[in-house]
Scaffold this active site. Structure first.
Site, mmCIF file in Angstrom:
data_model
loop_
_atom_site.group_PDB
_atom_site.id
_atom_site.type_symbol
_atom_site.label_atom_id
_atom_site.label_comp_id
_atom_site.label_asym_id
_atom_site.label_seq_id
_atom_site.Cartn_x
_atom_site.Cartn_y
_atom_site.Cartn_z
ATOM 1 N N ASP A 19 -2.446 -12.545 29.888
ATOM 2 C CA ASP A 19 -1.756 -13.131 31.035
ATOM 3 C C ASP A 19 -0.242 -13.180 30.835
ATOM 4 O O ASP A 19 0.528 -12.759 31.704
ATOM 5 C CB ASP A 19 -2.280 -14.541 31.324
ATOM 6 C CG ASP A 19 -3.689 -14.519 31.912
ATOM 7 O OD1 ASP A 19 -4.301 -13.433 31.954
ATOM 8 O OD2 ASP A 19 -4.169 -15.583 32.327
ATOM 9 N N ARG A 99 2.575 -30.190 26.266
ATOM 10 C CA ARG A 99 3.414 -29.522 27.269
ATOM 11 C C ARG A 99 4.872 -29.956 27.246
ATOM 12 O O ARG A 99 5.758 -29.120 27.388
ATOM 13 C CB ARG A 99 2.803 -29.696 28.668
ATOM 14 C CG ARG A 99 1.420 -29.082 28.859
ATOM 15 C CD ARG A 99 1.234 -27.826 28.072
ATOM 16 N NE ARG A 99 0.007 -27.109 28.402
ATOM 17 C CZ ARG A 99 -0.594 -26.282 27.580
ATOM 18 N NH1 ARG A 99 -0.109 -26.099 26.356
ATOM 19 N NH2 ARG A 99 -1.678 -25.631 27.936
ATOM 20 N N ASP A 128 -0.956 -28.228 34.244
ATOM 21 C CA ASP A 128 0.102 -27.787 33.348
ATOM 22 C C ASP A 128 1.370 -27.354 34.079
ATOM 23 O O ASP A 128 2.478 -27.557 33.589
ATOM 24 C CB ASP A 128 -0.391 -26.645 32.454
ATOM 25 C CG ASP A 128 -1.244 -27.150 31.301
ATOM 26 O OD1 ASP A 128 -1.168 -28.355 30.996
ATOM 27 O OD2 ASP A 128 -1.979 -26.351 30.716
ATOM 28 N N SER A 182 -12.132 -20.606 29.544
ATOM 29 C CA SER A 182 -10.758 -20.536 29.054
ATOM 30 C C SER A 182 -10.539 -21.630 28.019
ATOM 31 O O SER A 182 -11.144 -22.705 28.081
ATOM 32 C CB SER A 182 -9.765 -20.699 30.204
ATOM 33 O OG SER A 182 -9.869 -21.982 30.778
#
Length: 407
Positions: A19, A99, A128, A182
């Site tokens: 990605d 994050r 996110d 994922s």
């Protein structure tokens, strides 16, 4: 919508996976922008050098690959654990807390390299994207943020692979089909979502779990450990002083070996939908129990109750992405103040998925044996005093009861 012609240089949060590699090339082709890559070692496991080599292969000149594990645990994980933070009562916020660190470094690298934008690979459905961007704007109100998943026309994994092949981006063979789920991972936890986990009625298959053995497969003999605290932070295990990241790594191993830290959760995302995730936080699950045990001995009752009352709000702020917001910082100041005397040692028994407190001691202890003993307390507590205490606290209740009887 970001104006593509105005972006000259962009710092991309880059993992080296399919990605973000596609995002890298897409930024080059769609924005005609120079791309700087940032790859963080947060303890997710695996080598990071392949990400550097892949970025070089794609023509990137400015490549940042950094080990931020100690900063992550010291400045983000440990402050959060001083609060005993749990989102919706159970989630230890393993993804959420990583994050703000990643976004902070994106902003810092943008300043160092003269970039006018940052980019991330978070989708438009998840939390996110909010966490990255709230942090970015809190640290640089003028930064431009590019979120390709909200802009491009790709509709499927097949579209991504087709784009990759058109631009000679290497695609691993196991990426040519849909992944079964994922995964996001760092030193605190791993999270698995999507695909085989989308039906909340179906039990997660065993192969989903990566950080822990099954509790039923854990040893039949308990493991005992001692965790030492100072100012609310763990500093040693079994008498051996360790750095923050080293200590969490050691707790992770204890958790792994004893089947500790699994959580199957349906949570409320900030963007409004419910999602099902499987989380593994082996070391964090041990740390939470140990820290609360240390507080039980050293923290005043009203201070502890006040601290517990603000915890849900504090956890929510982290989950939503407001780490650098003034309200989180204000709460952190109060939480840190409460930890001044939270020091001592907790003894734990680890057994088949369970973390059991079996001992605690501290030179700062508020536990006084002569007050609570059932034996002779030598006058330390006059039990007759309790009668007046009860009468005063019962006054309003008796008044209410009398009114109810007379109506």
């Amino acid at each position: 919508m970001t104006t593509k012609t105005k972006i000259k240089k962009v710092v991309l949060a880059y993992s080296g996976g399919l990605d973000t590699s596609i995002i890298l090339k897409w930024l080059q082709t769609e924005y005609q922008a120079e791309v700087v890559t940032f790859t963080a070692d947060l303890g997710q496991g695996g080598e990071l050098e392949p990400a550097r080599k892949k970025a070089e292969l794609m023509g990137i000149k400015s490549i940042y690959v950094e080990d931020v594990r100690e900063e992550f645990v010291r400045d983000f994980v440990f402050p959060m654990f001083r609060a005993n933070a749990l989102y919706e009562g159970v989630y230890l916020l393993g993804t959420s807390i990583a994050r703000p660190l990643i976004a902070k470094r994106l902003i810092e690298i943008a300043a160092e390299t003269g970039a006018d934008a940052i980019a991330h690979g978070a989708t438009g459905k998840g939390n996110d994207q909010v966490r990255f961007e709230l942090t970015a704007y809190a640290l640089n109100p003028d930064i431009k943020v590019i979120a390709p998943w909200r802009e491009w026309d790709f509709k499927s994994r097949t579209d991504l692979i087709t784009f990759a092949e058109q631009h000679q981006i290497p695609v691993a063979m196991d990426k040519r089909g849909d992944a079964p789920f994922s995964v996001d991972a760092n030193l605190l936890h791993s999270s698995s979502e999507g695909k085989v986990l989308e039906d909340p009625w179906e039990e997660a298959p065993p192969y989903v779990y990566q950080r822990t053995i099954a509790p039923e497969d854990a040893p039949d003999k308990a493991t005992y450990i001692e965790v030492e605290f100072k100012h609310g932070d763990p500093v040693a295990i079994n008498g051996k002083a360790m750095s923050p990241a080293t200590l969490l790594t050691a707790l992770n191993q204890y958790g792994h070996d004893n089947g500790i830290g699994r959580l199957d959760l349906v949570e409320n995302r900030f963007v409004g939908m419910k999602s099902r995730g499987v989380y593994e936080t082996p070391g964090g699950s041990i740390l939470l129990v140990a820290h609360r045990a240390m507080e039980s001995l050293t923290l005043d009752r009203e201070a502890a109750h006040l601290k517990d009352s603000i915890m849900p709000r504090y956890a929510e702020l982290i989950y939503y992405g407001f780490w650098f917001a003034p309200e989180r910082e204000m709460l952190q100041t109060m939480i840190d103040k409460s930890q001044e005397h939270v020091e001592g040692t907790v003894r734990l028994k680890l057994y088949k998925g369970n973390v059991i407190v079996v001992g605690r001691k501290s030179v700062k202890s508020l536990y006084k044996n002569d007050l609570v003993t059932f034996e002779d307390d030598r006058g330390a507590y006059d039990q007759k005093d309790a009668a007046g205490f009860i009468r005063l606290n019962a006054l309003r209740l008796r008044t209410l009861a009398a009114r109810k009887r007379n109506t």
